[in-house]
Every structure is written in structure tokens, then in C-alpha cells.
Motif scaffolding. Structure first.
Motif, PDB file in Angstrom:
ATOM      1  N   THR A 295       0.315 -17.969   3.122  1.00 49.68           N
ATOM      2  CA  THR A 295      -1.269 -17.727   2.542  1.00 49.68           C
ATOM      3  C   THR A 295      -2.205 -16.200   2.788  1.00 49.68           C
ATOM      4  O   THR A 295      -3.121 -15.907   2.398  1.00 49.68           O
ATOM      5  CB  THR A 295      -2.209 -17.865   4.014  1.00 49.68           C
ATOM      6  N   TYR A 296      -1.403 -15.414   2.840  1.00 52.83           N
ATOM      7  CA  TYR A 296      -1.916 -13.631   2.028  1.00 52.83           C
ATOM      8  C   TYR A 296      -0.631 -12.999   1.630  1.00 52.83           C
ATOM      9  O   TYR A 296      -0.988 -11.781   1.468  1.00 52.83           O
ATOM     10  CB  TYR A 296      -1.673 -12.723   3.895  1.00 52.83           C
ATOM     11  N   ASP A 297      -0.803 -13.703   0.473  1.00 56.81           N
ATOM     12  CA  ASP A 297      -0.092 -13.526  -1.075  1.00 56.81           C
ATOM     13  C   ASP A 297      -0.715 -12.641  -1.108  1.00 56.81           C
ATOM     14  O   ASP A 297      -0.227 -11.435  -2.130  1.00 56.81           O
ATOM     15  CB  ASP A 297       1.107 -15.012  -2.146  1.00 56.81           C
ATOM     16  N   ASP A 298      -2.039 -13.531  -1.657  1.00 60.56           N
ATOM     17  CA  ASP A 298      -2.949 -12.572  -3.302  1.00 60.56           C
ATOM     18  C   ASP A 298      -3.878 -11.971  -2.274  1.00 60.56           C
ATOM     19  O   ASP A 298      -3.526  -9.899  -2.948  1.00 60.56           O
ATOM     20  CB  ASP A 298      -4.174 -13.513  -2.853  1.00 60.56           C
ATOM     21  N   TRP A 299      -3.418 -11.344  -0.591  1.00 58.37           N
ATOM     22  CA  TRP A 299      -4.051  -9.983  -0.097  1.00 58.37           C
ATOM     23  C   TRP A 299      -3.084  -8.696  -0.574  1.00 58.37           C
ATOM     24  O   TRP A 299      -3.306  -7.806  -0.454  1.00 58.37           O
ATOM     25  CB  TRP A 299      -4.057 -10.761   0.902  1.00 58.37           C
ATOM     26  N   SER A 301      -0.142  -8.588  -2.915  1.00 62.44           N
ATOM     27  CA  SER A 301      -0.579  -7.630  -3.692  1.00 62.44           C
ATOM     28  C   SER A 301      -1.271  -7.504  -4.354  1.00 62.44           C
ATOM     29  O   SER A 301      -1.173  -6.380  -4.688  1.00 62.44           O
ATOM     30  CB  SER A 301      -0.255  -9.947  -5.241  1.00 62.44           C
ATOM     31  N   MET A 302      -2.731  -7.417  -3.978  1.00 60.97           N
ATOM     32  CA  MET A 302      -4.102  -6.418  -4.112  1.00 60.97           C
ATOM     33  C   MET A 302      -3.559  -5.505  -4.013  1.00 60.97           C
ATOM     34  O   MET A 302      -4.330  -4.397  -4.722  1.00 60.97           O
ATOM     35  CB  MET A 302      -5.272  -7.539  -3.365  1.00 60.97           C
ATOM     36  N   ARG A 303      -2.523  -5.019  -2.897  1.00 55.24           N
ATOM     37  CA  ARG A 303      -2.580  -4.201  -2.471  1.00 55.24           C
ATOM     38  C   ARG A 303      -1.243  -3.313  -2.407  1.00 55.24           C
ATOM     39  O   ARG A 303      -0.973  -2.475  -1.969  1.00 55.24           O
ATOM     40  CB  ARG A 303      -2.887  -4.170  -0.873  1.00 55.24           C
ATOM     41  N   GLU A 304      -0.648  -4.256  -3.339  1.00 58.86           N
ATOM     42  CA  GLU A 304       1.008  -3.864  -4.143  1.00 58.86           C
ATOM     43  C   GLU A 304       1.539  -3.394  -2.690  1.00 58.86           C
ATOM     44  O   GLU A 304       2.442  -2.399  -3.100  1.00 58.86           O
ATOM     45  CB  GLU A 304       0.205  -2.920  -4.823  1.00 58.86           C
ATOM     46  N   SER A 333      -1.857  -9.814   9.603  1.00 54.90           N
ATOM     47  CA  SER A 333      -2.978  -9.761   8.897  1.00 54.90           C
ATOM     48  C   SER A 333      -2.702  -7.960   9.127  1.00 54.90           C
ATOM     49  O   SER A 333      -3.668  -6.949   8.924  1.00 54.90           O
ATOM     50  CB  SER A 333      -4.368 -10.400   9.348  1.00 54.90           C
TER      51      SER A 333
END
Length: 436
Positions: A295-299, A301-304, A333
Motif C-alpha cells: 500500500t505504500y509503494d507509490d509513496w 517511489s514518489m520520494r525515491e 509511514s
């Protein structure tokens, strides 16, 4: 140590302290009375011999074979007509210490003065002490045995109400809304204890019901105006507004979301403190960890952020599924929020622990204080300061240990699953690394 054992030990200790004192007192009293009786006997013998001499009889028949000596005395008689002398000496023929009492009596018979002396060997204090010692030893052993046996026999009756009370307390549950049923007893102290426990549990049930009702009402009543405000702001954002107004509306939306998050978190903490999450069966903790990571993959990836995981398989834990998800979610988180762009996160899951490490700037306050409510460092302004408090409460409810350390640019939060027991490493299956 049980109360009965403490009482028994105290009683035996008192017996051991008092017995030597009473034995010495008894020995002295026995010795004193024996000596006094012997002195009285020999004084009476001297008087009998003097009476025979006054009557003109020869005392040979009475004194024959007896330790009695009759001598004439010149000069005035002493003021004390009876003198008692005690001598301790070693008898050469017996080769042991002897104690002899001599009674000297002075009489005036006619024109002549006489001293009549009687003596006898009496029991020494040491012999009395040795005779008493064996008796006292057997007495103490029998007393210890009798106390130990009778105490356990009586405890079945005397402490039975207390044991039933303890059993009732262990089975008492606030959430069942049933009053504490305590056994009847005729012991005054146990009656007072039962009355106190009854009043205390009734008050606890009332307080629990009030807190539960307040938290439920607060959750319901606060969410409604927050939803209204949120919808009104959304409608306002759709009207003709300039850039400054748009920025203000955005700040308002962020504040409302933060307030809603605080409300949900506080209600969750209240439920945790009230132990409203019952565990019915164990779950596979490793599967929950993987689901939360997804569920936190996108976050991430967004912060690299580079995430490295090492997760053991087949880790069953007795924890409520919702609490397991919240625990991992708050930890992950927190690691993302307090990380830097392009940083790193390392997750390790074994049968003993779960640890999450992330890069980041040093904390401005001691890490142990970050588990307190609304305590946060200045690393992130959007944090409400309740995430680690929830983690701490979840760990306490489930009997876990949680620790937070910072060293060499790495923040590390470690959750130990076995707080009061040791895991047998031979029984643990081999770890299987999973890359995400």
C-alpha cells in the motif's frame, strides 16, 4: 511467596528467637529452685541435730553416714546464724567438675557453742542445660512439623474465601457489564476486602462506560461537522477565487484533515487502553507486513526511497489483525515521513522481532520521549505526534517491547515480540529473504 508460607516462616523465626531465651531463663529458675530446696533441707538437718543435742541425746545415730560435721566454736557467734557456701571444683577421683553446697549453722547449747555443717553435691547448670537442650531440639522440630501441617490444613478453610475472591477478580471483565460476584465469608477482614472490591469494580464499570460512551459520541459528533466543513470548503474552492484565497483554502483543508486524523487516533488510543481488541486466533504476521508494504509503494517511489526487506516466513503471532496492520503502517509511514528524498529504509522481520531503520536527520529530543502523545521532533511539520504513541500502546497491549535508537544517521525502531519469554533458536525455521 504465598501469605501462608510467610506467616509460617515468621512464626518459626519467632520460635527460634524466643526458645533460646526461654531456655536460659528456665535453666536459671530450675537451678535456683533446686539449690534453694537443697539449702532448706540441709538447714532442717542442722536444726534437727541441734535439737537432739539440746535434749541431751547423742547425735551419732542421726549423723552416722551423713555428710554432717559438728565442731565447737570459741568466741561470739556470727550475726547470721546460717551461712550458705557454693564451691565448684574438679573431683580428682571422678575427673570432672563438681558443685557442692555447704550450710553452716551456729547454735549455743548450754554453755558451749557449736557449728553444725552439712554439705551435698548438686546438679550443675551445664548438666541442666544439656538435659534441656535435647528436649528443646525435639520440641522445636515437632513444633515446626505441627505448624507446617496444621497451617496447610487450616488454610484450606481460613484462606478459602480469599482464594475464591482472587478467582472472581481474575475472571472479572469490565466489558461484560456484569457486577463482580464475591463469595460470602465470616472473616471480618475478608468482608471488608469484598466490600472495597465491590465498590471499586462498580466505580470502574461506571467510569469505563462513561469513557466508552464519550469516545463513541466524540467520534460520531466530531466527524459530522468535519465532513460539513470539508464539503463547504470544496464548494468554496470551485468558485472564482484568486491565488491567495486558494492557498488559504488549502491550508484549511490540511488543518481539517489533520484534525480528523487526530480524532481517529485519540479514539483508537482510548480503545487500546480499554482493551477492546480481543485476540481469537493467531495470524501470519509476515503476510500483513507484505500487504502494508504494497500500500505504500507509490509513496516510497514518489520520494525515491530505496526499500530493502528481509522477512522470515511463517511467523504466527497472537495479535488482532487491525492492530497488526496499524502497527506496521505507523512504523513504515513514520520511516517514510521522517526520511529524506532518495534515502533508504531497511526492514527486518524474524520470529523474535520486527525492526525498521531509515535514514534521516538527528532527532531534536531524546528518542524515548517520542513515544509520548503529541511529542514530535521538528523533522516533519505535518506529523500529529500520535503515531509512535499508538505503536507504544499496541505493543503494551500485546506484551511486546519497543525501542527507538538513533546512530550514524540511522533511525531504528525495534519491536521485540517475546517480552517475558525466550525463544528456542533450534525450533525456529530457517529465514527466507524476500526482496521488495
Amino acid at each position: 511467596m504465598k501469605l501462608l508460607n510467610k506467616i509460617t516462616l515468621w512464626f518459626i523465626g519467632i520460635v527460634f528467637l524466643i526458645t533460646p531465651v526461654t531456655m536460659v531463663i528456665s535453666r536459671n529458675n530450675i537451678k535456683k529452685h533446686l539449690d534453694e530446696a537443697e539449702v532448706a533441707r540441709m538447714t532442717a538437718v542442722n536444726d534437727r541435730v541441734a535439737q537432739q543435742m539440746m535434749a541431751g541425746e547423742k547425735p551419732d545415730r542421726y549423723t552416722h553416714g551423713r555428710p554432717i560435721a559438728i565442731t565447737t566454736v570459741a568466741g561470739p557467734l556470727p550475726e547470721k546464724k546460717v551461712l550458705v557456701t557454693k564451691d565448684n571444683f574438679i573431683a580428682e577421683d571422678l575427673g570432672k567438675k563438681e558443685c557442692r553446697i555447704t550450710v553452716d549453722s551456729w547454735y549455743k547449747i548450754g554453755d558451749q557453742q557449736y557449728k553444725i555443717s552439712s554439705y551435698n553435691y548438686v546438679i550443675k547448670s551445664e548438666e541442666i542445660f544439656r538435659g534441656m537442650l535435647s528436649t528443646v531440639v525435639w520440641k522445636m522440630l515437632l513444633m515446626i512439623f505441627a505448624v507446617s501441617v496444621t497451617a496447610r490444613l487450616l488454610s484450606g478453610k481460613i484462606f478459602s474465601p480469599l482464594r475464591r475472591t482472587m478467582k472472581a477478580i481474575h475472571s472479572f471483565d469490565l466489558k461484560q457489564k456484569n457486577k463482580l460476584q464475591l463469595p460470602e465469608t465470616s472473616t471480618t477482614e475478608f468482608k471488608e476486602l469484598n466490600v472495597f472490591l465491590g465498590k471499586m469494580t462498580d466505580k470502574a464499570m461506571e467510569d469505563y462506560a462513561a469513557v466508552k460512551e464519550f469516545s463513541e459520541n466524540a467520534s460520531h459528533e466530531l466527524q459530522t461537522p468535519l465532513a460539513v466543513i470539508r464539503s463547504k470548503i470544496e464548494l468554496l474552492s470551485e468558485t472564482n477565487i484568486d491565488g491567495v484565497q486558494a492557498a488559504l483554502i488549502g491550508d484549511m483543508q490540511n488543518a481539517i484533515e489533520k484534525l480528523s486524523h487526530i480524532n481517529r487516533s485519540l479514539i483508537l488510543l482510548t480503545k487500546l487502553e480499554n482493551q477492546e481488541f480481543k485476540v481469537t486466533e493467531s495470524l501470519k504476521f509476515c503476510r500483513v507486513v507484505k500487504d502494508v508494504i504494497a500500500t505504500y509503494d507509490d509513496w516510497i517511489s514518489m520520494r525515491e526511497i530505496a526499500l530493502t526487506t528481509n522477512l522470515d516466513k511463517n511467523i504466527p503471532l497472537n495479535i488482532h489483525p487491525a492492530l497488526a496492520e496499524m502497527l506496521i503502517s505507523n512504523l513504515l509511514s513514520n520511516a517514510i515521513r521522517h526520511n529524506r528524498d532518495g534515502g533508504q529504509i531497511k526492514m527486518l522481520l524474524t520470529h523474535r522481532e520486527l525492526s525498521i531503520s531509515n535514514t534521516g536527520i538527528p532527532p531534536q529530543i531524546p528518542t524515548c520521549e517520542l513515544f509520548q502523545r503529541f511529542k514530535k521532533s521538528n523533522q516533519s511539520n505535518d506529523s500529529i505526534g500520535l503515531g509512535l504513541a499508538i505503536v507504544k500502546q499496541i505493543c503494551e497491549v500485546n506484551g511486546y517491547d519497543v525501542d527507538y535508537n538513533y546512530a550514524d544517521g540511522w533511525h531504528k525502531i525495534q519491536v521485540c515480540f517475546y517480552k517475558k519469554q525466550t525463544v528456542n533458536s533450534d525450533a525456529l525455521p530457517a529465514a527466507a529473504a524476500v526482496a521488495v
